[in-house]
Design a protein around this motif. Structure first.
Motif, PDB file in Angstrom:
ATOM      1  N   ASP A 177       2.435   2.025  22.728  1.00  0.00           N
ATOM      2  CA  ASP A 177       2.460   2.884  21.537  1.00  0.00           C
ATOM      3  C   ASP A 177       1.154   3.667  21.368  1.00  0.00           C
ATOM      4  OD1 ASP A 177       0.679   0.929  20.834  1.00  0.00           O
ATOM      5  OD2 ASP A 177       1.653   0.364  18.958  1.00  0.00           O
TER       6      ASP A 177
ATOM      7  N   ILE B 111      -8.237   2.021   8.228  1.00  0.00           N
ATOM      8  CA  ILE B 111      -6.935   2.664   8.059  1.00  0.00           C
ATOM      9  C   ILE B 111      -6.766   2.977   6.563  1.00  0.00           C
ATOM     10  CG2 ILE B 111      -4.446   2.428   8.516  1.00  0.00           C
ATOM     11  CD1 ILE B 111      -6.255   1.958  11.041  1.00  0.00           C
TER      12      ILE B 111
ATOM     13  N   LEU C 170      -1.907   6.674   4.216  1.00  0.00           N
ATOM     14  CA  LEU C 170      -1.384   6.934   5.560  1.00  0.00           C
ATOM     15  C   LEU C 170      -0.624   5.704   6.072  1.00  0.00           C
ATOM     16  CD1 LEU C 170      -1.344   8.767   8.089  1.00  0.00           C
ATOM     17  CD2 LEU C 170      -3.460   7.645   8.817  1.00  0.00           C
ATOM     18  N   TYR C 171      -1.234   4.540   5.843  1.00  0.00           N
ATOM     19  CA  TYR C 171      -0.639   3.288   6.331  1.00  0.00           C
ATOM     20  C   TYR C 171       0.755   3.078   5.744  1.00  0.00           C
ATOM     21  CZ  TYR C 171      -0.110  -1.755   7.102  1.00  0.00           C
ATOM     22  OH  TYR C 171       0.362  -2.992   7.474  1.00  0.00           O
ATOM     23  N   THR C 172       0.893   3.307   4.425  1.00  0.00           N
ATOM     24  CA  THR C 172       2.199   3.054   3.804  1.00  0.00           C
ATOM     25  C   THR C 172       3.250   4.049   4.317  1.00  0.00           C
ATOM     26  OG1 THR C 172       1.505   4.352   1.877  1.00  0.00           O
ATOM     27  CG2 THR C 172       1.357   1.976   1.677  1.00  0.00           C
ATOM     28  N   ARG C 173       2.782   5.285   4.637  1.00  0.00           N
ATOM     29  CA  ARG C 173       3.719   6.274   5.193  1.00  0.00           C
ATOM     30  C   ARG C 173       4.216   5.828   6.560  1.00  0.00           C
ATOM     31  NH1 ARG C 173       0.716  10.484   3.558  1.00  0.00           N
ATOM     32  NH2 ARG C 173      -0.098  11.010   5.609  1.00  0.00           N
ATOM     33  N   ILE C 174       3.252   5.445   7.413  1.00  0.00           N
ATOM     34  CA  ILE C 174       3.622   5.033   8.779  1.00  0.00           C
ATOM     35  C   ILE C 174       4.519   3.794   8.736  1.00  0.00           C
ATOM     36  CG2 ILE C 174       2.697   4.093  10.952  1.00  0.00           C
ATOM     37  CD1 ILE C 174       0.157   5.723  10.417  1.00  0.00           C
ATOM     38  N   ARG C 175       4.190   2.909   7.831  1.00  0.00           N
ATOM     39  CA  ARG C 175       4.889   1.617   7.747  1.00  0.00           C
ATOM     40  C   ARG C 175       6.233   1.734   7.023  1.00  0.00           C
ATOM     41  NH1 ARG C 175       5.536  -3.226   8.013  1.00  0.00           N
ATOM     42  NH2 ARG C 175       4.022  -4.891   8.038  1.00  0.00           N
TER      43      ARG C 175
ATOM     44  N   LEU D 242      -4.995   4.467  16.953  1.00  0.00           N
ATOM     45  CA  LEU D 242      -5.200   3.180  16.306  1.00  0.00           C
ATOM     46  C   LEU D 242      -6.048   2.343  17.264  1.00  0.00           C
ATOM     47  CD1 LEU D 242      -4.455   1.227  13.984  1.00  0.00           C
ATOM     48  CD2 LEU D 242      -2.611   0.409  15.451  1.00  0.00           C
TER      49      LEU D 242
END
Ligand code: HEM
Length: 418
Positions: free
Chosen positions: A50, A73, A77-82, A327
């Motif tokens: 990944d 992080i 952004l993290y909540t969007r990706i997750r 990442l």
């Protein structure tokens, strides 16, 4: 084709390669120590399919923890990706100190850092000891009925919420209830796993946030039981250092940060020490030996295997390159077995003299674990109480398997008998 002159060979072999070597996540899951041992000698960084880059060597991991070319992080952004839906879980991740930077991070961290400093936490030793003793009463009662007891569910998992309950000035029976919500929501702070239950994470975040808000309201009404932690947060709200929602998010982060990490570390250290029976009986009366055993268990099989960051630009290491915008997983699991730093790194050596002043398992830089003192206290007092009360404790089967190589690692159970 003619052979390259030796100096050119050297230059080619040592020039930074554009892409780190590829290692599949499944291989890493299967046997992370073997994969890291193999690659650490050849390359400072590898990448998963990944694109995430894993940094393997102790010197690089330490340096990158405080390198401005990497950053934490970001919560949004993290909540969007997750794929975290709007609501209490998203709010928690966005407001948490763990996923914020700079001034905002300092503001969110400062009120709790004094309460959790080493000297302040030392005053809790008796409280932690009696919480551990109380749980062992229950473990002994289970053994009356069963030939084997799972020490994970009876001791390692309930101890951190019990101690956290004391810090919140909460009645003992409340700790049991919030432990369940903690373990529901904590996977949200780790990389996504197949089959994970987003609804359960949201439910855990919702209930835990409501619970912490209730604790704050109770403390605001006063009087006893007082909690220094809650008083500190109320003072931060009163002076506008934190909003009420921010204060609740920091408390929830604290409770979550204190739970999975410490329960896994407790189970791992007990498993390792029961495997090496020669030290078990002496731990209860020997605080120095216990302290050393805790430190070494955290190195050999850490309960947190990596610290995540994001590369803001290309970072050239000695013999490899982390591309920009990736990442980055700073592999503390690999770093703490780096032979450049530790003699005989794969062995469990209780009295080793090469531990650095700041243990890498707790990260480094601005986000270094705020709960290190409390974690160590629980691990030490838990171990000593078990050894004192159950000197004949032994594993009821093979040593427990610790799974995972990044973030919080997993350990399924710890079957024991005596
Ligand atoms: C063996 C147990 C523990 C381990 C291995 C551990 C490990 C870590 C690590 C590696 C970090 C840094 C994360 C990063 O930089 O992204 C961290 C942060 C944190 N830990 Fe722990 N931890 C443990 C126990 C605890 C306890 C007992 C508490 C609470 C009392 C706690 C609360 C936190 C919090 C709130 C943060 C975020 C700090 C910040 O962002 O400024 N941890 N922990």
């Amino acid at each position: 084709m003619t052979a390259s002159p030796p100096n050119l060979d050297h230059a080619l072999n040592n020039r930074p390669s554009a892409q780190p070597p590829l290692v599949r996540a499944a291989e890493l899951e299967r046997d992370p120590h073997a994969v890291f041992r193999h690659w650490r000698a050849k390359a400072p960084v590898i990448q998963r399919e990944d694109g995430a880059c894993l940094v393997l060597r102790a010197a690089d991991v330490e340096a990158l923890l405080t390198d401005p070319r990497t950053r934490q992080i970001d919560g949004a952004l993290y909540t969007r990706i997750r794929g975290v839906p709007p609501g209490p879980l998203q709010d928690l991740l966005v407001e948490s100190l763990l996923m914020s930077e700079g001034e905002r991070h300092r503001r969110r961290r400062t009120p709790m850092s004094r309460v959790l400093a080493f000297r302040a936490v030392e005053a809790l030793r008796e409280t932690v000891r009696s919480a551990a003793e109380g749980l062992i009463d229950g473990v002994e009662a289970c053994r009356g009925a069963e030939a084997e007891v799972d020490l994970m569910t009876t001791f390692c998992a309930p101890l951190p919420p019990r101690v956290m309950g004391q810090l919140l000035g909460a009645p003992a029976d409340e700790a049991k209830a919030f432990a369940h919500w903690v373990y529901q929501v904590s996977p949200a702070f780790a990389p996504a796993l197949p089959g994970e239950d987003m609804a359960a994470m949201v439910d855990g975040a919702t209930r835990l946030t409501a619970y912490v808000e209730q604790c704050l309201a109770r403390a605001m009404r006063g009087p006893a039981p007082r909690s220094e932690l809650l008083d500190t947060m109320l003072a931060a709200i009163a002076t506008d250092a934190l909003t009420q929602a921010e204060a609740a998010a920091q408390l929830v982060t604290l409770i979550i940060g204190a739970s999975d990490t410490t329960r896994a570390a407790m189970a791992v250290q007990v498993g390792l020490l029961l495997d090496k029976r020669q030290t078990w009986g002496s731990l209860g009366e020997d605080a120095d030996l216990t302290r050393a055993a805790v430190t070494e268990a955290l190195r050999l099989e850490p309960s947190v295997g990596s610290v995540p960051r994001f590369s803001m630009e290309e970072i050239v290491l000695d013999g490899g390159t982390i591309p920009a915008g990736r990442l980055v997983s700073l592999s503390t699991l690999s770093a703490m077995r780096d032979p450049a730093r530790f003699a005989d790194p794969d062995a469990f050596v209780v009295d080793r003299a090469d531990h650095p002043r700041w243990h890498l398992v707790f990260g480094g830089g601005a986000h270094r674990c705020i709960g290190e003192a409390l974690a160590r206290l629980e691990l030490e007092e838990g171990l000593m109480a078990l050894s004192r009360r159950l000197p004949g404790l032994r594993l009821a089967g093979p040593a427990p398997k610790i799974e995972g190589y990044a973030g919080i690692r997993r350990i399924d159970g710890l079957q024991v008998t005596w």
